[in-house]
Design a protein around this motif. Sequence first.
Motif, mmCIF file in Angstrom:
data_model
loop_
_atom_site.group_PDB
_atom_site.id
_atom_site.type_symbol
_atom_site.label_atom_id
_atom_site.label_comp_id
_atom_site.label_asym_id
_atom_site.label_seq_id
_atom_site.Cartn_x
_atom_site.Cartn_y
_atom_site.Cartn_z
ATOM 1 N N SER A 62 43.510 35.973 30.784
ATOM 2 C CA SER A 62 44.563 36.743 29.862
ATOM 3 C C SER A 62 45.338 37.393 30.399
ATOM 4 O O SER A 62 46.766 37.641 29.304
ATOM 5 N N THR A 63 45.349 37.697 31.611
ATOM 6 C CA THR A 63 46.559 38.612 31.737
ATOM 7 C C THR A 63 47.446 37.355 32.092
ATOM 8 O O THR A 63 49.325 38.038 32.304
ATOM 9 N N PHE A 64 47.273 36.035 32.406
ATOM 10 C CA PHE A 64 48.664 35.476 32.519
ATOM 11 C C PHE A 64 48.901 34.662 31.344
ATOM 12 O O PHE A 64 50.031 34.913 31.237
ATOM 13 N N LEU A 65 47.891 34.817 30.088
ATOM 14 C CA LEU A 65 48.642 34.285 28.647
ATOM 15 C C LEU A 65 49.582 35.865 28.091
ATOM 16 O O LEU A 65 51.106 35.601 27.387
ATOM 17 N N GLN A 83 46.084 41.759 43.743
ATOM 18 C CA GLN A 83 47.176 41.130 43.213
ATOM 19 C C GLN A 83 45.981 39.789 42.075
ATOM 20 O O GLN A 83 44.809 40.391 42.830
ATOM 21 N N ALA A 84 46.294 40.362 40.725
ATOM 22 C CA ALA A 84 45.356 39.697 39.863
ATOM 23 C C ALA A 84 45.740 38.195 39.413
ATOM 24 O O ALA A 84 44.582 37.403 39.312
ATOM 25 N N ILE A 85 46.233 37.872 39.699
ATOM 26 C CA ILE A 85 47.198 35.916 39.618
ATOM 27 C C ILE A 85 48.033 35.670 40.627
ATOM 28 O O ILE A 85 48.946 36.426 41.592
ATOM 29 N N HIS A 86 47.485 34.581 41.165
ATOM 30 C CA HIS A 86 47.533 33.856 42.949
ATOM 31 C C HIS A 86 48.471 33.262 42.499
ATOM 32 O O HIS A 86 47.673 31.857 42.404
ATOM 33 N N ASP A 87 49.507 32.582 42.560
ATOM 34 C CA ASP A 87 50.274 31.282 42.753
ATOM 35 C C ASP A 87 49.579 29.790 42.090
ATOM 36 O O ASP A 87 49.938 28.966 42.414
#
Lengths: 239, 278
Positions: free
Chosen positions: B70-73, B44-48
């Motif tokens: 960057s993943t989020f972007l 999991q790279a991004i949490h909630d």
Amino acid sequence: MENEYQPTQHISQQFDVELENIKSQVLKMGALVKKQLRDGLTALLDGDEKLAKKVIKRDNKVNALEVKIDEACTSIIAIRQPAATDLRFVLSLIKTITDFERIGDEAEKLAVSTRNVKEKHISEQEYQYLRSMGDMVIEMLTQTLEVIETLNVDQALEVIKQDQAVNDEYEEFLNFLVSRMKDKPKTIKSGLSISWSARALERIGDHLVNINEYLIYLVNGKDVRHIDLEDLEEILNEE
Amino acid sequence: MVDIISAKSLGSNDIKIDGAVGEPFCDDAKMSMRNVDVFYGDNQAIHDVSFDLEKNQVTALIGPSGCGKSTFLRCLNRMNDLIPICNVKGSLQLDGEEIYGKQMDPVLLRARVGMVFQKPNPFPKSIYENVAYGPKIHGLATDKSELDEIVETSLRKAGLFNEVKDRLDQPGTGLSGGQQQRLCIARTIAVSPEVILMDEPASALDPIATAVIEELIHELKEKYTIAIVTHSMQQAARVSQKTAYFHLGKLVEMGDTKQIFTNPRHELTENYISGRFG
């Protein structure tokens, strides 16, 4: 809950050293200003002209420290581009030293008045008033130096509160001088002269309030200048 | 009684991230993300993560390497669709429309939410063709003169037109790094996006080219909503109105840039922006 801030180390340890150096220099300047205040007051009250001269001469050292710390802060801003607490640390201390320098000037004024007051013969009551105000601001300054060391907001608030007593004492003293001048016009000249010294001590109290406001800003980022004591306590209690 | 910045050793596990502090939401949101999780396979790279991109504002996403910014972007215009093991959960909306919804065409989405990358990546074509390519494939111009106008307008908005107007037929790759990046921005603008995502747009540029790009970002926000990922905190402070701090895939704090850089609320933000984070 402790109301103190003790920063962790930076990745750049040199940055820590630079900040620590600034703090040491500010404390050194504060200690020197305290000596100036104490000696200035003693010279005035004891009519010690020799000591007064020393105080006047030593004011250069206070000014030189201000310039030196200013340069160190400028250098940190230019090179490190401090943010958050580091930014507030540098800003607060750069403003603190301006007030220290002015306290130094007020202490010098006490010393300058020594000869004048000595010639007029200071009365017992005048002596007591000045002694009392002097002791109060010296205590405030001592505690301010502790706040710079510990960054304890509660103690900063206490120092700010103490200024009210200085102001009250100043007002009472002025009333005393005015009524005496009315009764004995011959005392007008000496009364005015002494009132300037009392005014210097009252101003020192104000500068110390300023410094403690900067230190509160340093710790919790809240600008608490130009507000009354009640609002200040309310703001600090918000958290 | 009063605010304390307790100072534990930085990066230690005892600093909890319990939901984002600050003001991650706004009334005038262009994009709204809620409870977003991103997985690369089992990892999991991004949490909630939940926050808004405010309309016509520049939002900076900052945080240490690997924090997920960057993943989020890349989720915001579905660039992560290209990675088979990447799985995005939660709600991501553009003007109230789910961007991961079945109705959403990723190609059209990427025209509405454009992206500028770290390394300038002009097509191996002429300057003109670089900018004209998008409008052509999206059918934004009916004839050559209209296309010419789009190309000129886009290059002007990107602050590049005067430098290249006499050599529009020459390869885009022949420009300097800063010019290439502005060419990429012109290419993004050419398809009339609503949001522009920038992933370290100036990290490969010298200070002067960086300043030009930053000035451009400042101008572009009048018309577009911008999200920028940057490692330069000074850059984030200079160009953005909002700043979001990410740490280990979580949004730690979001708020007005001025507040974040003078008086951050979270200890981790404080430590990162003041260089106390390893």
